[in-house]
Motif scaffolding. Sequence first.
Motif, PDB file in Angstrom:
ATOM      1  N   ASN A   1       0.266   7.389   9.183  1.00  0.00           N
ATOM      2  CA  ASN A   1      -0.595   6.207   9.657  1.00  0.00           C
ATOM      3  C   ASN A   1      -1.786   5.885   8.887  1.00  0.00           C
ATOM      4  N   HIS A   2      -1.609   5.566   7.482  1.00  0.00           N
ATOM      5  CA  HIS A   2      -2.820   5.285   6.675  1.00  0.00           C
ATOM      6  C   HIS A   2      -2.236   4.286   5.674  1.00  0.00           C
ATOM      7  N   PRO A   3      -2.658   2.816   5.838  1.00  0.00           N
ATOM      8  CA  PRO A   3      -2.055   1.818   5.341  1.00  0.00           C
ATOM      9  C   PRO A   3      -2.342   1.711   3.621  1.00  0.00           C
ATOM     10  N   ASP A   4      -3.440   2.567   3.364  1.00  0.00           N
ATOM     11  CA  ASP A   4      -3.641   2.528   1.946  1.00  0.00           C
ATOM     12  C   ASP A   4      -2.939   3.872   1.396  1.00  0.00           C
ATOM     13  N   GLY A   5      -2.145   4.511   2.260  1.00  0.00           N
ATOM     14  CA  GLY A   5      -1.650   5.776   1.603  1.00  0.00           C
ATOM     15  C   GLY A   5      -0.927   5.608   0.330  1.00  0.00           C
ATOM     16  N   VAL A   6      -0.940   6.298  -0.550  1.00  0.00           N
ATOM     17  CA  VAL A   6      -0.203   6.299  -1.617  1.00  0.00           C
ATOM     18  C   VAL A   6       0.559   7.570  -1.924  1.00  0.00           C
ATOM     19  N   GLY A   7       1.537   7.495  -2.818  1.00  0.00           N
ATOM     20  CA  GLY A   7       2.053   8.779  -3.230  1.00  0.00           C
ATOM     21  C   GLY A   7       3.636   8.553  -3.562  1.00  0.00           C
ATOM     22  N   ALA A   8       4.500   9.594  -3.629  1.00  0.00           N
ATOM     23  CA  ALA A   8       5.888   9.651  -3.895  1.00  0.00           C
ATOM     24  C   ALA A   8       6.626   9.000  -2.600  1.00  0.00           C
TER      25      ALA A   8
END
Length: 331
Positions: free
Chosen positions: A188-195
């Motif tokens: 639950n983190h809209p700016d979450g980034v990653g693979a």
Amino acid sequence: MGNLIVSLSPHAHSNDSVQKNMFGVIAALIPALLASFYFFGLGSAIVCLVSVAACVFFEWAICKCFLKRTPTLLDGSAILTGLLLGMNLPSNFPLWMIIVGALVAIGVGKMSFGGLGHNPFNPALVGRCFLLVSFPTAMTSWPKAAQWASYTDAETGATPLSLMKRAIKGETDVLDQLPSAWDMFIGNHPDGVGAIGEVCAIALLLGLCFMLWRKIITWHIPVSIICTVFVFSGLLWLVDCEHYANPFQVIFAGGLMLGAIFMATDYVTSPMTHKGQLIYGVSIGLLTVIIRNWGAYPEGMSFAILIMNAFTPLINMYIKPTRFGEVPAAK
């Protein structure tokens, strides 16, 4: 009276098979795949489909054209390698680079050693590390989540691991930008980034529960890795909480959960005994903490698993179970 047939061991029989276990792991990946489609949309679907298709094609072509034997596509291993490779990539990764990574994963990491059962290293990780070393810019440009219709023009951002790395190097107030451990756990983190496959820890844990229930894997490797990272990152956090993230954020960030559950547990490249698996898992966890905190890359999971893949034959040699009928030597 019928003839007595004498044959070599093993004589134990079960319902297990390579095909059944491979497709069991693929089924366990479904929650993480659905989560990745929800967070990254079109880009996630394109990357995973191209990766799977390329891995399947290269295994068929190498078997048919070079090894001159019947292709082994029905066992599911090429599909699984393609899925794991795709889930370790950004959702905007160029298609031709995915194909190159699939060729290295299947051609170098698997078929050059003789195919399934003979490869000393996890093929998907071989492909990922090759891409990371060869195309570092593309492999570290992470699109933000919630861009369902975007692929090549997706907006990128900093991953939680890169923020942790900046904090370790001395930047102040960087850790305040991290999402909470609960947000990383549920994705639950809209700016979450990653693979593609690492943004929702709960989806990966659902896959772990499924594999434990079906007895596809045991708890020894994933639990030992996660606990080791939690303990050592927790010690660093207690010593200096201004520059080190709390251990819950550390274990839910990056590819730790994906690697511990789905990649370190690979049958071929991990130890056979439970004691050996614990040694293997603790070593991967320790190496991951060392590389993440003092290495050049923010993520250390892939390198840690490949390093310990190389030690698996040594662990199997020295950690052996008691032979059937043999009395353990007195200590």
